[in-house]
Design a protein around this motif. Structure first.
Motif, short mmCIF file in Angstrom:
data_model
loop_
_atom_site.label_atom_id
_atom_site.label_comp_id
_atom_site.label_asym_id
_atom_site.label_seq_id
_atom_site.Cartn_x
_atom_site.Cartn_y
_atom_site.Cartn_z
N MET A 1 0.85 -1.21 0.00
CA MET A 1 0.00 0.00 0.00
C MET A 1 0.88 1.25 0.00
N ASN A 2 0.59 2.19 -0.89
CA ASN A 2 1.32 3.46 -0.90
C ASN A 2 1.04 4.25 0.38
N PRO A 3 2.06 4.88 0.95
CA PRO A 3 1.79 5.70 2.15
C PRO A 3 1.01 6.97 1.79
N TRP A 4 0.42 7.56 2.79
CA TRP A 4 -0.26 8.83 2.55
C TRP A 4 0.76 9.95 2.43
N ALA A 5 0.27 11.12 2.07
CA ALA A 5 1.16 12.26 1.82
C ALA A 5 1.98 12.60 3.07
N GLN A 6 3.24 12.91 2.85
CA GLN A 6 4.14 13.20 3.98
C GLN A 6 3.66 14.37 4.82
N ARG A 7 2.99 15.34 4.17
CA ARG A 7 2.59 16.52 4.94
C ARG A 7 1.57 16.16 6.01
N MET A 8 0.85 15.03 5.83
CA MET A 8 -0.13 14.65 6.86
C MET A 8 0.57 14.29 8.18
N ASP A 9 1.82 13.82 8.06
CA ASP A 9 2.55 13.48 9.29
C ASP A 9 3.10 14.71 10.00
N ARG A 10 3.01 15.86 9.34
CA ARG A 10 3.50 17.09 9.98
C ARG A 10 2.43 17.76 10.83
N VAL A 11 1.19 17.29 10.72
CA VAL A 11 0.11 17.97 11.46
C VAL A 11 -0.55 17.00 12.44
N GLY A 12 -1.20 17.60 13.45
CA GLY A 12 -1.90 16.78 14.44
C GLY A 12 -3.38 17.07 14.42
N PHE A 13 -4.10 16.41 15.32
CA PHE A 13 -5.51 16.71 15.50
C PHE A 13 -5.62 18.02 16.29
N SER A 14 -6.75 18.70 16.13
CA SER A 14 -6.96 19.94 16.88
C SER A 14 -7.10 19.59 18.36
N PRO A 113 5.68 25.66 -0.74
CA PRO A 113 6.43 24.81 0.19
C PRO A 113 7.72 25.50 0.64
N GLY A 114 7.95 25.47 1.95
CA GLY A 114 9.18 26.09 2.50
C GLY A 114 8.99 27.54 2.91
N LYS A 132 1.25 24.42 8.01
CA LYS A 132 1.97 23.21 7.59
C LYS A 132 1.23 22.49 6.47
N LEU A 133 -0.09 22.50 6.52
CA LEU A 133 -0.85 21.85 5.45
C LEU A 133 -0.66 22.56 4.11
N ALA A 134 -0.26 23.83 4.17
CA ALA A 134 0.03 24.56 2.94
C ALA A 134 1.50 24.35 2.53
N GLY A 135 2.21 23.49 3.25
CA GLY A 135 3.61 23.21 2.93
C GLY A 135 4.55 24.18 3.60
N GLY A 136 4.02 25.10 4.39
CA GLY A 136 4.85 26.13 4.99
C GLY A 136 5.36 25.77 6.37
N ASN A 137 6.16 26.67 6.91
CA ASN A 137 6.70 26.48 8.27
C ASN A 137 6.24 27.63 9.15
N PRO A 162 14.13 35.77 4.32
CA PRO A 162 13.69 35.91 2.92
C PRO A 162 12.50 35.00 2.58
N ARG A 163 12.27 33.95 3.41
CA ARG A 163 11.15 33.04 3.11
C ARG A 163 9.84 33.47 3.79
N THR A 164 9.88 34.53 4.60
CA THR A 164 8.65 34.92 5.31
C THR A 164 7.60 35.43 4.32
#
Ligand SMILES: Cc1ncc(COP(=O)(O)O)c(C=O)c1O
Length: 382
Positions: A1-14, A113-114, A132-137, A162-164
């Motif tokens: 089974m393919n894993p889910w998108a990596q960005r999902m592992d960057r976020v938690g439940f509310s 992203p970034g 984070k869901l938008a790929g940002g930090n 410069p990334r802000t």
């Protein structure tokens, strides 16, 4: 089974939604408890709103509607924006399923992203995860009780790279209850202009302002770079209706509209009829509810005794100093032993360590009983 998108592992439940769910389940199981977790008024929505929704259903407002939102509602909202000092029109407003979706869409539209978004903790639990869901930090510019949760200009400037891409502001604040002075908002707007940044100004608690001065809207100072978010959830006790809105500088509006069209399509027409009725027939409702919650700030102070309840300048949250105790351990123990449910301060960023958030949108007897237990627990366990 393919894993889910990596960005999902960057976020938690509310953290707050999770806690509220636990309370709901325990209550359903017959457990008696004091719930101060909920971020919603304990009043019912205004009668004219409920009547308008029913009438909307009868009138057949049951099909897809204008993706931007009902024209009459957007016109009424545009009128309201003038009261905030923001000269806009109905073409620059999109009605969204809650203010949360408006912030989500804004971050999706603005961030690559970034990219970095400056958040000012202790702040609403969802900002960082939405970024984070938008790929940002998310980059934290922490504030503290000593400064009444106002950001420091030097710290803010140091956080910019410069990334802000944007700065998130929220007056009155969830969770701290702070309402910044105009000078603080002017400072943030000035810094944003100098560095060519966007500002996402979250005004969902605007109706609950106990300072005697207007809630400062960043969009009045820097309209070309400010996205203003509002909602009927808190102002009209309409959390379950899911109606919010976003106002943006014209070039950004089509980008937000693409997101609306490719995700939720539109809001139910009958729900928007309720929101329109809130503006047309329930103007006094937020004023009365805010007066009631302002009166409860005295109860909060009285019951907490010598504990610092935070600024209590707006919204309906006390951010209580638990005298150096770990916020998660304290909240867990308070719930287990005293059946008092509060949100640990660290849910709002590491700057919230040593604090818990209490929503005082509750009836007075419950508030008195629960806060007395909380105050006794801080003294006993500290
Ligand atoms: C600071 C803040 N912004 C936005 C929201 C979103 O509210 P809604 O999506 O119900 O409009 C909330 C909800 O708790 C909030 O506390």
């Amino acid at each position: 089974m393919n894993p889910w998108a990596q960005r999902m592992d960057r976020v938690g439940f509310s953290a707050t939604v999770k806690m509220a769910q636990q309370v709901r389940e325990d209550r359903a199981a017959g457990i008696e408890l004091f719930d101060f977790t909920v971020g919603e008024p304990h009043w019912n929505p205004p009668g004219p709103v409920v009547a308008a929704v029913k009438a909307g259903l009868d009138a057949g407002l049951t099909r897809y509607s204008d993706s931007k939102g009902m024209p009459a509602l957007r016109k009424a909202l545009a009128q309201d924006f003038k009261g905030r000092g923001i000269d806009t029109d109905d073409g620059s407003i999109i009605v969204t399923p809650g203010g949360k979706q408006a912030i989500y869409m804004t971050c999706q539209a603005l961030m690559d992203p970034g990219d970095e978004a400056i958040v000012i903790p202790p702040c609403w639990v969802s900002y960082a995860d939405i970024v984070k869901l938008a790929g940002g930090n998310p980059i934290e510019v922490n504030t503290n009780a000593r400064d009444k949760y106002r950001p420091n200009e030097t710290t803010l400037r140091k956080a910019i790279t410069p990334r802000t891409k944007l700065i998130m502001t929220n007056n009155p604040s969830n969770p701290t209850g702070a309402v910044w002075e105009p000078e603080v908002v002017e400072m943030v707007a000035r810094v944003a202009k100098e560095h060519d940044l966007w500002i996402v100004d979250d005004l969902v608690y605007e109706a609950f302002n106990y300072t005697g001065r207007p809630v400062p809207a960043v969009g009045a100072l820097a309209p070309e770079r400010t996205v203003t978010v509002g909602s009927f959830s808190k102002s009209h006790a309409m959390t379950g209706f899911r109606v919010g809105y976003v106002q943006a500088p014209q070039p950004l509006v089509p980008q937000l509209l693409k997101l609306q069209q490719q995700s939720v399509t539109c809001l139910p027409g009958f729900v928007q009829a309720g929101a329109l009725a809130a503006l047309e027939h329930a103007r006094q409702f937020p004023v009365e509810m805010a007066a009631h919650y302002q009166s409860l700030t005295a109860v909060v102070r009285e019951c907490l005794g010598d504990l610092d309840p935070g600024p209590l300048e707006g919204a309906f949250y006390a951010f209580v100093d638990i005298k150096g105790q770990d916020s998660v351990a304290f909240a867990d123990r308070l719930y287990a032993e005293q059946r008092v449910a509060v949100v640990p301060g660290v849910a709002f960023g590491s700057a919230g360590q040593g604090y818990v958030r209490v929503s005082y949108a509750a009836d007075e007897a419950t508030l008195r009983a629960g806060l007395t237990r909380l105050a006794a627990a801080v003294q006993a366990w500290g």
